[in-house]
Design a protein around this motif. Structure first.
Motif, PDB file in Angstrom:
ATOM      1  N   ASP A 150     -11.250   1.507 -10.039  1.00 57.95           N
ATOM      2  CA  ASP A 150     -11.759   2.826  -9.633  1.00 57.95           C
ATOM      3  C   ASP A 150     -11.314   3.193  -8.222  1.00 57.95           C
ATOM      4  O   ASP A 150     -11.724   4.227  -7.690  1.00 57.95           O
ATOM      5  CB  ASP A 150     -13.302   2.823  -9.627  1.00 57.95           C
ATOM      6  N   SER A 151     -10.555   2.312  -7.575  1.00 61.96           N
ATOM      7  CA  SER A 151     -10.279   2.504  -6.143  1.00 61.96           C
ATOM      8  C   SER A 151      -8.814   2.792  -5.877  1.00 61.96           C
ATOM      9  O   SER A 151      -7.924   2.287  -6.577  1.00 61.96           O
ATOM     10  CB  SER A 151     -10.650   1.242  -5.353  1.00 61.96           C
ATOM     11  N   GLU A 152      -8.611   3.560  -4.816  1.00 60.71           N
ATOM     12  CA  GLU A 152      -7.251   3.750  -4.315  1.00 60.71           C
ATOM     13  C   GLU A 152      -7.229   3.149  -2.912  1.00 60.71           C
ATOM     14  O   GLU A 152      -8.040   3.532  -2.060  1.00 60.71           O
ATOM     15  CB  GLU A 152      -6.961   5.252  -4.256  1.00 60.71           C
ATOM     16  N   PHE A 153      -6.355   2.164  -2.703  1.00 55.51           N
ATOM     17  CA  PHE A 153      -6.263   1.508  -1.403  1.00 55.51           C
ATOM     18  C   PHE A 153      -5.069   2.111  -0.671  1.00 55.51           C
ATOM     19  O   PHE A 153      -3.930   1.994  -1.136  1.00 55.51           O
ATOM     20  CB  PHE A 153      -6.108  -0.004  -1.573  1.00 55.51           C
ATOM     21  N   LEU A 154      -5.329   2.772   0.454  1.00 50.95           N
ATOM     22  CA  LEU A 154      -4.276   3.583   1.082  1.00 50.95           C
ATOM     23  C   LEU A 154      -3.422   2.823   2.084  1.00 50.95           C
ATOM     24  O   LEU A 154      -2.223   2.986   2.126  1.00 50.95           O
ATOM     25  CB  LEU A 154      -4.894   4.803   1.763  1.00 50.95           C
ATOM     26  N   TYR A 155      -4.072   2.049   2.946  1.00 51.52           N
ATOM     27  CA  TYR A 155      -3.301   1.281   3.928  1.00 51.52           C
ATOM     28  C   TYR A 155      -4.144   0.136   4.473  1.00 51.52           C
ATOM     29  O   TYR A 155      -5.361   0.096   4.292  1.00 51.52           O
ATOM     30  CB  TYR A 155      -2.789   2.172   5.075  1.00 51.52           C
ATOM     31  N   GLN A 156      -3.440  -0.764   5.171  1.00 48.05           N
ATOM     32  CA  GLN A 156      -4.120  -1.834   5.899  1.00 48.05           C
ATOM     33  C   GLN A 156      -3.871  -1.608   7.383  1.00 48.05           C
ATOM     34  O   GLN A 156      -2.720  -1.385   7.787  1.00 48.05           O
ATOM     35  CB  GLN A 156      -3.557  -3.195   5.488  1.00 48.05           C
ATOM     36  N   ALA A 157      -4.902  -1.661   8.185  1.00 43.62           N
ATOM     37  CA  ALA A 157      -4.749  -1.522   9.634  1.00 43.62           C
ATOM     38  C   ALA A 157      -5.224  -2.820  10.269  1.00 43.62           C
ATOM     39  O   ALA A 157      -6.344  -3.265  10.016  1.00 43.62           O
ATOM     40  CB  ALA A 157      -5.577  -0.345  10.135  1.00 43.62           C
ATOM     41  N   VAL A 158      -4.367  -3.443  11.092  1.00 45.60           N
ATOM     42  CA  VAL A 158      -4.641  -4.801  11.570  1.00 45.60           C
ATOM     43  C   VAL A 158      -4.958  -4.811  13.066  1.00 45.60           C
ATOM     44  O   VAL A 158      -4.256  -4.182  13.867  1.00 45.60           O
ATOM     45  CB  VAL A 158      -3.408  -5.707  11.304  1.00 45.60           C
ATOM     46  N   TYR A 159      -6.000  -5.567  13.428  1.00 48.26           N
ATOM     47  CA  TYR A 159      -6.355  -5.745  14.832  1.00 48.26           C
ATOM     48  C   TYR A 159      -6.095  -7.203  15.206  1.00 48.26           C
ATOM     49  O   TYR A 159      -6.769  -8.115  14.712  1.00 48.26           O
ATOM     50  CB  TYR A 159      -7.838  -5.375  15.030  1.00 48.26           C
ATOM     51  N   GLN A 160      -5.083  -7.396  16.048  1.00 53.63           N
ATOM     52  CA  GLN A 160      -4.753  -8.715  16.618  1.00 53.63           C
ATOM     53  C   GLN A 160      -4.830  -9.872  15.636  1.00 53.63           C
ATOM     54  O   GLN A 160      -5.353 -10.943  15.972  1.00 53.63           O
ATOM     55  CB  GLN A 160      -5.704  -9.005  17.771  1.00 53.63           C
ATOM     56  N   ASN A 161      -4.364  -9.669  14.452  1.00 56.16           N
ATOM     57  CA  ASN A 161      -4.315 -10.760  13.488  1.00 56.16           C
ATOM     58  C   ASN A 161      -5.683 -11.389  13.188  1.00 56.16           C
ATOM     59  O   ASN A 161      -5.784 -12.487  12.657  1.00 56.16           O
ATOM     60  CB  ASN A 161      -3.361 -11.844  14.020  1.00 56.16           C
ATOM     61  N   GLU A 162      -6.749 -10.713  13.626  1.00 49.19           N
ATOM     62  CA  GLU A 162      -8.102 -11.275  13.489  1.00 49.19           C
ATOM     63  C   GLU A 162      -8.893 -10.546  12.424  1.00 49.19           C
ATOM     64  O   GLU A 162      -9.694 -11.100  11.712  1.00 49.19           O
ATOM     65  CB  GLU A 162      -8.882 -10.996  14.785  1.00 49.19           C
ATOM     66  N   GLU A 163      -8.671  -9.254  12.418  1.00 52.98           N
ATOM     67  CA  GLU A 163      -9.500  -8.394  11.574  1.00 52.98           C
ATOM     68  C   GLU A 163      -8.605  -7.313  11.020  1.00 52.98           C
ATOM     69  O   GLU A 163      -7.691  -6.857  11.695  1.00 52.98           O
ATOM     70  CB  GLU A 163     -10.565  -7.766  12.474  1.00 52.98           C
ATOM     71  N   SER A 164      -8.824  -6.929   9.772  1.00 54.02           N
ATOM     72  CA  SER A 164      -8.130  -5.733   9.306  1.00 54.02           C
ATOM     73  C   SER A 164      -9.055  -4.836   8.527  1.00 54.02           C
ATOM     74  O   SER A 164     -10.117  -5.257   8.036  1.00 54.02           O
ATOM     75  CB  SER A 164      -6.854  -6.062   8.532  1.00 54.02           C
ATOM     76  N   LEU A 165      -8.648  -3.580   8.471  1.00 49.15           N
ATOM     77  CA  LEU A 165      -9.417  -2.561   7.757  1.00 49.15           C
ATOM     78  C   LEU A 165      -8.534  -2.031   6.637  1.00 49.15           C
ATOM     79  O   LEU A 165      -7.361  -1.733   6.867  1.00 49.15           O
ATOM     80  CB  LEU A 165      -9.773  -1.413   8.702  1.00 49.15           C
ATOM     81  N   ILE A 166      -9.095  -1.962   5.445  1.00 46.36           N
ATOM     82  CA  ILE A 166      -8.358  -1.399   4.318  1.00 46.36           C
ATOM     83  C   ILE A 166      -9.021  -0.068   3.987  1.00 46.36           C
ATOM     84  O   ILE A 166     -10.233  -0.027   3.729  1.00 46.36           O
ATOM     85  CB  ILE A 166      -8.435  -2.303   3.058  1.00 46.36           C
ATOM     86  N   ARG A 167      -8.232   1.001   4.007  1.00 43.84           N
ATOM     87  CA  ARG A 167      -8.833   2.311   3.690  1.00 43.84           C
ATOM     88  C   ARG A 167      -8.906   2.479   2.179  1.00 43.84           C
ATOM     89  O   ARG A 167      -7.920   2.298   1.470  1.00 43.84           O
ATOM     90  CB  ARG A 167      -8.015   3.429   4.316  1.00 43.84           C
ATOM     91  N   VAL A 168     -10.094   2.815   1.706  1.00 46.08           N
ATOM     92  CA  VAL A 168     -10.337   2.942   0.262  1.00 46.08           C
ATOM     93  C   VAL A 168     -10.828   4.344  -0.054  1.00 46.08           C
ATOM     94  O   VAL A 168     -11.691   4.877   0.650  1.00 46.08           O
ATOM     95  CB  VAL A 168     -11.495   2.016  -0.203  1.00 46.08           C
ATOM     96  N   PHE A 219       0.846  -1.201   0.000  1.00 44.91           N
ATOM     97  CA  PHE A 219       0.000   0.000   0.000  1.00 44.91           C
ATOM     98  C   PHE A 219       0.877   1.245   0.000  1.00 44.91           C
ATOM     99  O   PHE A 219       1.979   1.183   0.543  1.00 44.91           O
ATOM    100  CB  PHE A 219      -0.905   0.012   1.237  1.00 44.91           C
ATOM    101  N   PRO A 220       0.424   2.368  -0.535  1.00 44.89           N
ATOM    102  CA  PRO A 220      -0.820   2.593  -1.252  1.00 44.89           C
ATOM    103  C   PRO A 220      -0.756   2.050  -2.675  1.00 44.89           C
ATOM    104  O   PRO A 220       0.326   1.948  -3.260  1.00 44.89           O
ATOM    105  CB  PRO A 220      -0.939   4.122  -1.271  1.00 44.89           C
ATOM    106  N   VAL A 221      -1.944   1.707  -3.187  1.00 51.86           N
ATOM    107  CA  VAL A 221      -1.995   1.185  -4.550  1.00 51.86           C
ATOM    108  C   VAL A 221      -3.335   1.568  -5.190  1.00 51.86           C
ATOM    109  O   VAL A 221      -4.354   1.608  -4.509  1.00 51.86           O
ATOM    110  CB  VAL A 221      -1.777  -0.351  -4.532  1.00 51.86           C
ATOM    111  N   LYS A 222      -3.254   1.880  -6.486  1.00 56.11           N
ATOM    112  CA  LYS A 222      -4.503   2.195  -7.207  1.00 56.11           C
ATOM    113  C   LYS A 222      -4.877   1.001  -8.047  1.00 56.11           C
ATOM    114  O   LYS A 222      -4.004   0.400  -8.686  1.00 56.11           O
ATOM    115  CB  LYS A 222      -4.281   3.388  -8.133  1.00 56.11           C
ATOM    116  N   PHE A 223      -6.140   0.662  -8.070  1.00 66.62           N
ATOM    117  CA  PHE A 223      -6.591  -0.446  -8.913  1.00 66.62           C
ATOM    118  C   PHE A 223      -8.034  -0.194  -9.303  1.00 66.62           C
ATOM    119  O   PHE A 223      -8.874   0.059  -8.447  1.00 66.62           O
ATOM    120  CB  PHE A 223      -6.463  -1.777  -8.166  1.00 66.62           C
TER     121      PHE A 223
END
Ligand SMILES: C[S@@+](CC[C@H](N)C(=O)[O-])C[C@H]1O[C@@H](n2cnc3c(N)ncnc32)[C@H](O)[C@@H]1O
Length: 391
Positions: free
Chosen positions: A20-38, A14-18
């Protein structure tokens, strides 16, 4: 809710464009869940990845999801293709060609805090649902600026689309708790407040729209002769509301039973078919209210060291008399950047939001937060906690 299930995700840098979307970062919570900012056009939100049955479920994040589902669907498709996901299950196929343009009636809280200079009279509808009543009124009263408040995203999208299709230009729609938003409005600026068929919340009364505080705020924002119109099919809710109204010393209140209006809402149709009684309580404002201070948005004044925060993080609930702060989860983007998931505000009307700690900026995400009294106090608690950790 759009989602897909996959067994593997080849995570990109990250960041990467693909697409119509731009994916800015990945935020990880305890290896269980992550959020990708778009980011997509003006939309800025997270998609969520959760471990499920040995694979991953990828879907929209509830807190930040924009009302127009088409943006989320496109983000999921782009992410799926970018990461070479083999899909086991998906409800985002086949791709429908839908125009990805934000509907003009949909506004966010920044618009109201920064750009909303309304000289016209304002009418508010709280919980407009299918929008039948709101659109009827807006078409009938073109000189009035309508603000529709709703917390159910599909209703926001549907009514925004109807505004577009029917060329209704005097309606703003906002995804915000009406009980909080009312505090933002100027005193003596509103002609009518409609609350039609609110959820009675018999088991969770703290979620009810009507309360003595809400009635007080309504009186403040209503012009002289302005009206709050509550319409309900629930006698229990009517009785409760009447009691709340009667707590006022001076009151101009009218009661109607089974009154016909020009337009019948979707819920009204349902209750009428069941031969239920419909109760109206109409309060008329009789006094000019004191001018209030303009409420802006809350900003962070400083940058905080995220590494320190992560080291000292605890799930915390701080309850004060009329407000609270709950720091729920922490997500890591990298050693020095990350997110907190929090809820805060007045106990019966709270905000759920992320705090984004980036190298050069700390901010609420996806939207700013109104500086209502309870929000400001809860924000100060958060700042105290951040300062303590960074001491
Ligand atoms: C039972 S529906 C009635 C919808 C519509 N007024 C009608 O008569 O068909 C109540 C609506 O209020 C919305 N709502 C509930 N609490 C709210 C709040 N605090 N602020 C804004 N909308 C709210 C719900 O999402 C729901 O769409």
């Amino acid at each position: 809710m759009p989602n897909f299930k996959t067994n593997s995700i080849a995570m990109p840098n990250f960041p990467v464009k693909f697409g119509d979307s731009e994916f800015l970062y990945q935020a990880v919570y305890q290896n269980e869940e992550s959020l990708i900012r778009v980011k997509q056009k003006k939309e800025d939100f997270f998609i969520q990845i959760r471990k499920k049955d040995g694979g991953y479920l990828v879907k929209a994040d509830k807190i930040s999801r924009p009302p127009q589902v088409v943006f989320v669907q496109q983000a999921l498709r782009d992410f799926r293709d970018l990461c070479g996901c083999k899909v086991e299950y998906s409800n985002i196929q086949p791709q429908k060609i839908r125009q990805k343009v934000k509907f003009g009636a949909l506004k966010d809280i920044n618009f109201f805090a920064n750009d909303f200079l309304c000289e016209q009279e304002i009418w508010i509808e709280v919980g407009f649902g299918s929008g039948r009543h709101l659109l009827h009124q807006a078409k009938k009263h073109k000189d009035i600026q309508f603000i529709g408040l709703e917390i159910h995203k599909p209703s926001l999208e549907q009514v925004a689309k109807l505004c577009e299709l029917q060329s209704v230009e005097n309606v703003y729609l906002l995804d915000y708790d009406a009980r909080i938003f009312l505090e933002f409005l100027k005193s003596n600026s509103v002609g009518k407040i409609f609350i039609h068929f609110p959820v009675p919340w018999d088991k969770k009364p703290h979620r009810r729209v009507i309360s003595s505080e809400f009635i007080g705020e309504s009186l403040r924002v209503l012009k002289v002769q302005g009206q709050l119109e509550l319409r309900t099919d629930s006698q229990k809710y009517f009785d409760y509301s009447l009691e709340e109204f009667l707590k006022l010393n001076i009151l101009n209140l009218h009661i109607n039973k089974n009154r016909d209006l020009d337009i019948s809402s979707k819920y009204e149709d349902r209750w009428r078919k069941q031969n239920k009684n419909i109760f109206d309580l109409t309060m008329v404002s009789e006094e000019i209210s004191e001018v209030n201070q303009k409420i802006g948005i809350i900003k962070f004044e400083k940058i905080y060291d995220f590494a320190n925060l992560q080291e000292n993080f605890k799930n915390i609930v701080k309850n004060e008399e009329d407000y609270f702060l709950h720091i729920e989860n922490i997500y890591e983007i990298n050693e020095n950047e990350g997110l907190l998931k929090i809820s805060f505000g007045a106990s019966e009307k709270n905000e759920r939001v992320y705090v984004q700690f980036l190298k050069d900026k700390v901010s609420y995400f996806p939207n700013n937060i109104l500086a209502t009294k309870a929000n400001q106090k809860a924000h100060n608690l958060l700042i105290d906690w951040l300062e303590e950790i960074n001491r």
